[in-house]
Structures are given as C-alpha cells and as structure tokens.
Design an enzyme around this catalytic site. Structure first.
Site, PDB file in Angstrom:
ATOM      1  N   THR A 123       0.809  -1.214   0.000  1.00  0.00           N
ATOM      2  CA  THR A 123       0.000   0.000   0.000  1.00  0.00           C
ATOM      3  C   THR A 123       0.844   1.268   0.000  1.00  0.00           C
ATOM      4  OG1 THR A 123      -1.515   1.279   1.387  1.00  0.00           O
ATOM      5  CG2 THR A 123      -0.087  -0.248   2.520  1.00  0.00           C
ATOM      6  N   TYR A 149      -2.135   0.096   9.974  1.00  0.00           N
ATOM      7  CA  TYR A 149      -2.358  -0.603   8.707  1.00  0.00           C
ATOM      8  C   TYR A 149      -1.093  -0.545   7.848  1.00  0.00           C
ATOM      9  CZ  TYR A 149      -3.749  -1.153   3.857  1.00  0.00           C
ATOM     10  OH  TYR A 149      -3.806  -1.539   2.547  1.00  0.00           O
TER      11      TYR A 149
END
Ligand code: UFG
Length: 346
Positions: A123, A149
């Site tokens: 990501t 995350y």
C-alpha cells in the site's frame, strides 16, 4: 514446473474487491486460478463458478499446503488482509494478527511447497504522506507509515525481502494507491456493506443510501485543504498483476527478479474534486442534485497527500492504463453501486 500459463495461481482473498477483479483478469487471459478466502469480507458469488474455491484463512498452513500441492501452484498472489486505515488505529492488534502473522504463516507454507513467485498487495500507506505537498512518491522514498495498517504492510514487505534473500522465492511488492471503480462489464465491484472508502461512500450518498457525505478535514496543506489521493481503476490494477505474473526478470540483474512497484496514475484529486465528480456523474446518470456535504474534523491516521511516481512500473512492466480518467472511475463505481442497490430492493 516453472510458473507457466498452465500452472494455476493461488489467489488469497480472491472473493474480495481487488482479488476478484484479478481473478477475472487472469481468467480472461487464459490463466488458471485457485481461490482461498475466509469470506470475512469477501463474497462467494464474486468468484466465478468454474474456479476451485476453498473457504479458509491464509493462516491455516495445512490447508494452504494441501491446496498448493493438489493444484501444483508455483505462484501465489496474496490479497487477503485487513485494509481500513481508521479501523487499524482503533484495533491495531487485529491488523498485526491478520496482516503480519497471517502472511508469515502463508509464507511458511509457500516455502515448504517451493513457490517461485509471490505477489503481495502492499500500500501507499507505507510512505510518509503527512508532510503535504503534491510531489509523487517514488519507490525509494522514505518509508514511514502513519498508521498501524501501513506498518503491518511494511512489516510484511520486510519479511518478503529477507525470505527472498535466503531462498528461491521471488517477490513482487505492489504498493497500491487508492483503488476505486468497478469492472466495466459489471461482473464485480466493491461490495463491503459498511464501506469507508471515499468514492464508494460518495456514490452511496448520491444514491440516497447514505443521508450525507462527511468531509474529513479541510485544513490540510493541500491546494483546497482537503486530502489528495491518486485514484487507480481496479481493472488497470488487475492488468498490472497479470503483467507481474508474466515478468521474468527481463534481464534486470539489479533486483534479482524481485520487484517493488507503485500502482497509481501519477496524479491526484482532492476530496472536494472527487465529490464534485460524483455530483456530475449522479446528475448525468441518475438525474439527481448534488449530495449534502458536511465539513468535519480530520480522521485519525490520514496522510495529507499520496500520489504515485509511476515511471518504474511503466518501464518495468510496459503497463498501459486504460481507465486513467476520474470520470470513468466514478462512472463504473456508480453503476456498480446502483446495481447493488437495485438488487437489495428486489
Ligand atoms: N474521506 C472523507 N469522507 C469519507 C471517506 C473518506 O472525507 O466519508 C477522505 C479521507 O479522509 C481521505 C480520503 O477521503 O482523505 C480517502 O480516504 P479513503 O478511506 O477512501 O482511503 P485512504 O486514503 O484512507 O486509504 C486507502 C486504502 C488504503 C491505502 C490508501 C493508500 O484504504 O488501503 O488508500 O493511499 F493504503
């Protein structure tokens, strides 16, 4: 057997949003796939009926080992994981458990079964996007995730690098920027019931599924004060996965066959610009007026601006995006959302 078109690819999280689009892209190109998904957020119906499907968790090493052996897989694409930034701030341990421990167990099964290629869904949240400014992030930019995350994904990137250095496994780390839109033929899209993502929520607001749209902060160091993101159409992202699968090193000695690539278009839109586009599509497609917007405080863990530098992916994979147009991204997202709403009503 080498990772050839004849050997099925194991897709973890293949019943989810991005995984299901990659399954479609691989099938469309004649590749065989096998899907494992625990259906915690994915949907069984998202996987075409002819695809072998196993309901289970990537942390279940014996299940994964059995699937890899039975199907003779040589490549694994790992989509399964937890993906919501604000949720990761509230429940960090769930993110380390699902994303880091789950990936470690999956990787163990891959090593035990001589997997040659491992494609990992990472990501843009691994970068430090808090600094503001709209400079695109290159792959070698500073890695400083702003939330659990992003940290859980970066930890898995590190595991992969270490494992590749000590084994025959080769990795492709794909750092997704903001994935949006839906299959143009309407075969898949983003399903998540309690969605948090901007474009999906905005479409829901335009359709009246949500009463209004919250704008999380307008005091960021960006041109209009709202956060800027690089929105990539999910089908272009799926094509990048296909290209990665076909990549064989291309004579590049520097990376030893391993890849770390940003996946984005290289330009960004602010929250305000996205909502304006959703209003336009809603007017043209649904004949409705603008959604109600509510300015609110910043959301925890949000970076001001995240835009991909894309020269590496374009040069390495000869990847040519087909849907680099916010109008197309939002139109396909709206069409999918409207269809979901009609199905719910029926
Ligand atoms: N936003 C709103 N209102 C909403 C929803 C979102 O203003 O109702 C704003 C957010 O504050 C943020 C922007 O819209 O500024 C985009 O938010 P998303 O939740 O759509 O996406 P994120 O940028 O938080 O995260 C997504 C993925 C991550 C990925 C990241 C990379 O969820 O997996 O993009 O940029 F890492």
């Amino acid at each position: 057997m080498m990772n050839s078109p004849q050997t099925p690819v194991l897709i973890t999280g293949g019943a989810g949003y991005i995984g299901s689009h990659v399954v479609l892209a691989l099938l469309d190109s004649g590749r065989e796939v096998v899907v494992v998904d625990d259906l915690s957020t994915g949907r069984r119906e998202a996987v075409p009926g002819q695809v072998p499907f196993y309901q289970g968790n990537v942390g279940n090493g014996s299940l994964i080992g059995r699937i890899l052996t039975e199907h003779g897989c040589r490549a694994v694409m790992h989509f399964a994981g937890s993906i919501i930034v604000p949720e990761s701030v509230e429940r960090p341990l769930d993110y380390y458990q699902n994303n880091v421990v789950g990936s470690a167990r999956l990787l163990r099964a891959c090593l035990d079964n001589d997997i040659e290629k491992f494609v990992f869904s990472s990501t843009a949240a691994v970068y430090d996007g808090t600094a503001g400014g709209e400079a695109p992030m290159a792959e070698d930019a500073e890695l400083a995730p702003a939330n659990p995350y992003g940290r859980s994904k970066l930890m898995t990137e590190w595991m992969l690098r270490d494992i590749a250095a000590a084994s025959n496994l080769r990795y492709a780390i794909l750092r997704y920027f903001n994935v949006a839109g839906a299959d143009q033929a309407g075969r898949s899209g983003q399903y998540t019931k309690a969605a948090t993502h901007l474009i999906k929520r905005a479409c829901q607001a335009a359709l009246g599924v949500l009463p209004h749209m919250d704008v999380f902060g307008d005091d960021y160091p960006t041109p209009d004060g709202t956060c800027v993101r690089d929105y990539i159409h999910v089908s272009d992202l799926a094509q990048a996965h296909l290209a990665v699968l076909n990549y064989n090193g291309n004579g590049d000695r520097n990376n030893n066959g391993n890849l770390t690539l940003n996946c984005g278009y290289g330009h960004g839109f602010s929250v305000t610009q996205v909502l304006d586009m959703v209003d336009r599509v809603a007017r043209d497609m649904l004949g409705t007026g603008p959604m109600q917007r509510r300015m609110g405080p910043r959301r925890a863990g949000d970076a001001a601006s995240l835009i991909a530098a894309t020269s590496r992916i374009r040069a390495t994979l000869n990847w040519q995006p087909q849907y680099d147009d916010l109008l197309v991204v939002v139109t396909t997202a709206m069409a999918w959302e409207k269809n979901l709403m009609d199905v719910m009503k029926a």
